[in-house]
Design a protein around this motif. Structure first.
Motif, short mmCIF file in Angstrom:
data_model
loop_
_atom_site.label_atom_id
_atom_site.label_comp_id
_atom_site.label_asym_id
_atom_site.label_seq_id
_atom_site.Cartn_x
_atom_site.Cartn_y
_atom_site.Cartn_z
N TRP A 113 45.08 36.56 7.91
CA TRP A 113 44.39 36.91 9.15
C TRP A 113 43.48 35.73 9.45
N MET A 144 45.25 44.83 13.62
CA MET A 144 43.89 45.23 13.28
C MET A 144 42.89 44.91 14.38
N PRO A 145 41.86 45.73 14.49
CA PRO A 145 40.70 45.30 15.26
C PRO A 145 39.92 44.28 14.42
N PHE A 164 33.36 43.53 18.39
CA PHE A 164 34.41 44.37 17.80
C PHE A 164 35.50 44.60 18.84
N ALA A 190 35.23 46.52 8.60
CA ALA A 190 35.52 47.19 7.33
C ALA A 190 37.04 47.35 7.15
N PRO A 191 37.55 47.19 5.93
CA PRO A 191 36.82 46.76 4.74
C PRO A 191 36.62 45.24 4.76
N GLU A 242 44.44 44.97 -3.47
CA GLU A 242 43.12 45.60 -3.42
C GLU A 242 42.46 45.65 -4.80
N ILE A 246 38.85 43.93 -5.86
CA ILE A 246 37.68 44.69 -6.29
C ILE A 246 37.25 44.22 -7.68
N LEU B 183 48.93 50.45 2.71
CA LEU B 183 48.11 49.26 2.95
C LEU B 183 48.98 48.06 3.30
N GLN B 184 50.12 47.94 2.63
CA GLN B 184 51.00 46.81 2.89
C GLN B 184 51.44 46.78 4.36
N TYR B 186 49.72 47.91 6.88
CA TYR B 186 48.57 47.51 7.69
C TYR B 186 48.40 46.00 7.67
N ILE B 187 48.75 45.38 6.54
CA ILE B 187 48.53 43.95 6.36
C ILE B 187 49.58 43.12 7.08
N LEU B 240 30.45 50.52 9.72
CA LEU B 240 31.73 49.83 9.52
C LEU B 240 31.63 48.32 9.41
N GLY B 245 29.41 48.83 5.20
CA GLY B 245 30.53 49.72 5.46
C GLY B 245 30.77 50.75 4.39
N ALA B 253 36.82 52.60 -1.90
CA ALA B 253 38.05 51.89 -2.25
C ALA B 253 39.24 52.40 -1.45
N ASP B 254 39.01 53.34 -0.54
CA ASP B 254 40.13 53.85 0.26
C ASP B 254 40.33 52.94 1.47
N TYR B 255 40.91 51.76 1.20
CA TYR B 255 41.04 50.77 2.27
C TYR B 255 41.91 51.26 3.42
N PHE B 258 39.75 53.25 5.72
CA PHE B 258 38.81 52.38 6.44
C PHE B 258 39.50 51.72 7.62
N MET B 259 40.71 51.28 7.39
CA MET B 259 41.40 50.54 8.43
C MET B 259 41.79 51.44 9.59
N GLY B 262 38.55 52.07 11.38
CA GLY B 262 38.17 50.86 12.09
C GLY B 262 39.00 50.71 13.36
N PHE B 263 40.29 50.93 13.23
CA PHE B 263 41.17 50.79 14.39
C PHE B 263 40.78 51.77 15.49
#
Lengths: 525, 284
Positions: A113, A144-145, A164, A190-191, A242, A246, B183-184, B186-187, B240, B245, B253-255, B258-259, B262-263
């Motif tokens: 990104w 994503m935003p 944002f 976030a995150p 992830e 972390i 998550l993959q 989203y990425i 956020l 956040g 840790a629940d990405y 979050f996403m 956020g969206f």
């Protein structure tokens, strides 16, 4: 000096009609320093505003906003040229967020990104007092935003709250660049660690009113680490992991967004005698950088990107979300490695760059190697001693066929560069820590195993001559097949060892096929 | 039994079956199906409208909330479209409702990007397959489509509840492998959209909740607080950004969660976005 007579020049009239003083026209009048502008996206054309003699007289006092222009953006490692105007202006910055798949290392791709399509993001250069109108554009294909927190901004979120932006949309906000310095910007959605960990960071320079001292080269270098599912060098498309993030266990620590961004054909360049300024940033998201250029001492460092200068620095700390300006002079030709002096990052994770300095040698400053003799470990004193006609420190002559003497000599050179630090010139190692090579049952044992040990390194318990060791030997796969054959031939015929069969590069090649890839170059040679 | 209290009447049987099978032999999918089909009353299976799946009652735990909001939000049983609304579906809608055609729509209801990838009012265009999920639609458009179908948009709580099921279990949110897979998606950037329904159905028989497009929900902008959360300093905006956040999140840790939040927070109701579509829900 900018004056009203200056406005009367024909080119200035033209500029006036267009309503803008371009960088190019200003540069003709004000001779400052030479800066590489390749890769700089020139956006001045097309900017429009109305200013004339009245505004021109206002900016003489250096405080009034005069004129409007589009910011010049630099693509790393290049930096926009110094700002030559002597007054603050309204500066428009347009930055596009792009989510893209690009090279992270040879054979390795990553879903980055980015601010502007690259990691690090575009270098933004403005002047103290400028009023910045910032446009954050989120590409419509993005998932994503995103937003932007510029550390140069005073106000909640550093612009994050105001910027944002959903995919396919554009946000605008304005700020006054009140405080000079070199600042990190980053996405703060976030995150946040994930947005930064995917490459969303860059630098913004708020140049002081009086400008920075002239130098010959300015470059943009930014460190960041990547948390990939696969290990370093594991080929294919890699994505953010992830758990590793972390746990702060990156697979990659790199300069400018990829392994090799600043090495080989991408090395930075300078001539002997040049003054070089690096704008350093660290995107992190987790690791502090111990930034060092091997073989040079920084003349000046502006720690944290602030205005206080520190002189004569070897290594400077650049924290995540922080920056520094370092300046040094290229005195002796050669390659200088840029590293994070947390050395496993440089050696095993990619944090290496190169500045190649060309020009005449200066032997008074640095001689190069003047001699290389066998050293037996006997104490040396400055007191002259009388030696007998028969030398006591007889050089060991290996029991090798004549045609292998050359290989033995080459192996000795490799040993004295690479191995002796740990295994000692005596081959005796360090008791309890580093196993001996002299009369070592392991070294003289299974040849293929010994070769693998050099290629892949060793860790865990190892028994040598009945004694247990439990250390780590790092891999030396960066040595060539021939170098490994040579150095093992040397070791197996020195310090009382004897093995009349020399090793061949073919044996090493065969063993290497089963070994994992390691860094292609040794940055410390 | 605890789940009898927590879950609603309809659809309870399938989860009961899942739990029972887990007791007998964890992970045995065949056993799940065997018991589920035997135990589920015919009325529950037959009542679901065509193309919709029954989502049993449950509990939704918001990712972010302020102190005045409950930790758990009960979700009643409801029906949810098995697939996202497609370009073909939406074409029928704009035929029947000309005010939603691209040249007719009012800007306050849909921004300039509305149906941007179509070549005309009634032509999805050569690059847009009719079985692809419709995107570049506003919340107003999605909401009116649902009304036209005699349905409604799902709430955040309903959507999150249905989407927390993986293909093998109703509580996929507790399965690290499932979370990683989500998550993959989203990425990974994507510029073109494949057709709907090509991925495996989740535990409730719903497809494409993850891995294809984001989806509008009824209360996309009031997840954390009522009103416009962006203008409220106590709400989502504060929560956020940057390190802050994580402060009010139930699981930092629940990405994926979050996403999603956020969206949704980045949206206004007239936004039309390349990767944003929708599906409909219905009361029992």
């Amino acid at each position: 000096m900018i004056s009203l007579t200056w406005i009367k020049a024909p080119w200035a009239v033209m500029c006036k009609r267009r309503g803008v003083i371009t960088k190019e026209s200003a540069a003709k009048k004000v001779k400052t320093n030479i800066v590489k502008i390749f890769g700089v996206v020139a956006l001045t054309a097309g900017a429009h505003t109305l200013w004339g003699a009245q505004v021109a007289s206002n900016f003489m006092d250096g405080t009034e906003i005069g004129g409007e222009e589009n910011a010049l953006l630099g693509k790393a490692p290049n930096v926009p040229p110094p700002i030559t105007r002597k007054h603050p202006a309204k500066v428009i910055v347009n930055l596009e967020v792009k989510e893209i798949t690009k090279r992270l290392a040879d054979g390795v791709e990553y879903n980055f990104w980015t601010f502007g399509g690259d990691v690090p993001g575009s270098f933004i250069r403005i002047r103290e007092g400028d009023l910045v109108e910032f446009h954050l554009n989120n590409n419509q294909n993005n998932k994503m935003p995103h937003n932007i927190d510029l550390h140069a901004v005073t106000g909640p979120g550093g612009g994050a709250a105001a910027s944002f932006t959903a995919p396919g949309h554009s946000s605008q906000f304005s700020f006054t660049a009140s405080t000079p310095g070199l600042y990190v910007y980053h996405c703060a959605t976030a995150p946040v660690g994930m947005h930064v960990g995917n490459g969303m960071y860059g630098l913004i320079l708020v140049e002081p009113k009086e400008g920075l001292p002239p130098v010959d080269h300015e470059y943009y270098v930014m460190q960041g680490e990547f948390y990939t599912g696969g290990k370093f060098g594991e080929p294919g498309l890699q994505s953010f992991d992830e758990d590793k993030a972390i746990d702060e266990r990156p697979s990659y620590v790199v300069f400018n967004g990829a392994v090799g961004s600043l090495t080989g054909n991408n090395a930075l360049t300078a001539r002997v005698g040049d003054r070089i300024r690096l704008f350093l940033g660290n995107g992190g998201p987790n690791l502090s950088s111990s930034f060092h250029v091997i073989g040079t001492i920084f003349d000046t460092v502006y720690p944290e990107g602030g205005s206080a200068a520190t002189r004569h620095v070897q290594t400077t700390a650049v924290p995540p979300g922080g920056a520094a300006i370092v300046e040094f002079t290229a005195t002796v030709p050669g390659d200088y490695a840029l590293v994070d002096h947390s050395l496993f990052r440089a050696f095993n994770k990619g944090a290496v760059g190169t500045i190649t300095v060309s020009g005449p040698e200066n032997k008074a400053v640095y001689s190069g190697k003047q001699s290389d003799n066998v050293y037996t470990g006997e104490p040396i004193t400055n007191v002259p001693v009388v030696v007998s006609a028969t030398p006591q420190n007889q050089v060991e002559v290996p029991n090798l066929a004549l045609n292998l003497r050359e290989q033995y000599a080459r192996g000795r050179a490799v040993y004295s560069q690479t191995c002796f630090v740990c295994h000692q010139p005596s081959g005796l190692g360090v008791p309890g820590q580093i196993p001996p090579l002299a009369k070592s049952d392991v070294l003289m044992g299974d040849t293929a195993g010994v070769i693998r040990g050099v290629l892949q390194g060793r860790s865990g318990e190892l028994t040598v001559n009945g004694k247990k060791y439990n250390g780590i030997m790092i891999p030396f796969g960066n040595l060539s097949d021939q170098q490994i054959a040579d150095v093992l031939t040397f070791a197996r015929n020195t310090w009382g060892n004897s093995d009349t069969n020399a090793l061949t590069s073919a044996e090493v090649q065969a063993a290497r096929k089963g070994a994992p890839a390691t860094l292609a170059t040794n940055p410390f040679e | 039994m605890i789940w009898n209290v927590r879950k609603g009447r309809a659809g309870r049987t399938k989860e009961v079956a899942w739990r029972a099978s887990a007791l007998l032999r964890p992970g045995s999918k065949a056993l799940v199906l065997l018991i589920a089909s035997a135990a589920m009353p015919a009325w529950a299976q037959n009542q679901a409208p065509a193309g919709m799946a029954l989502i049993p009652a449950g509990v939704y735990r918001p990712l972010v909330r302020d102190a005045t909001e409950p930790k758990e939000v009960p979700v009643k049983a409801f029906y949810l479209d098995r697939l996202p609304v497609t370009v073909g579906d939406y074409l029928q809608f704009v035929r029947a409702n000309p005010r939603w055609q691209r040249s007719q729509v009012q800007r306050i209801f849909a921004d300039e990007s509305y149906l941007k990838d179509w070549s005309g009012d009634l032509e999805p265009g050569t690059n847009t397959a009719t079985d692809a999920p419709v995107t570049y639609v506003s919340w107003f458009g999605a909401k009116d489509f649902a009304r036209w179908k005699g349905k409604r948009l799902p709430s955040v709580a309903e959507w999150e509840h249905a989407a927390s099921a993986s293909s093998t279990r109703p509580d996929g949110e507790n399965d690290p492998a499932f979370k990683h897979q989500v998550l993959q998606w989203y990425i990974t950037p994507n510029s073109s959209l494949p057709g709907v329904g090509t991925r495996p159905a989740n535990f409730w028989g719903v497809r494409d909740l993850h891995g294809l497009v984001w989806e509008w929900v009824l209360d996309f902008n009031s997840v954390m607080l009522t009103g416009d959360s962006r203008a409220d300093s106590g709400g989502l905006e504060r929560g956020l950004f940057c390190g802050a956040g994580s402060q009010s999140a139930k699981d930092a840790a629940d990405y994926p969660a979050f996403m999603r939040f956020g969206f949704r927070t980045s949206l206004e109701a007239n936004y039309c976005i390349h990767n944003l579509g929708f599906r409909c829900a219905k009361d029992l």
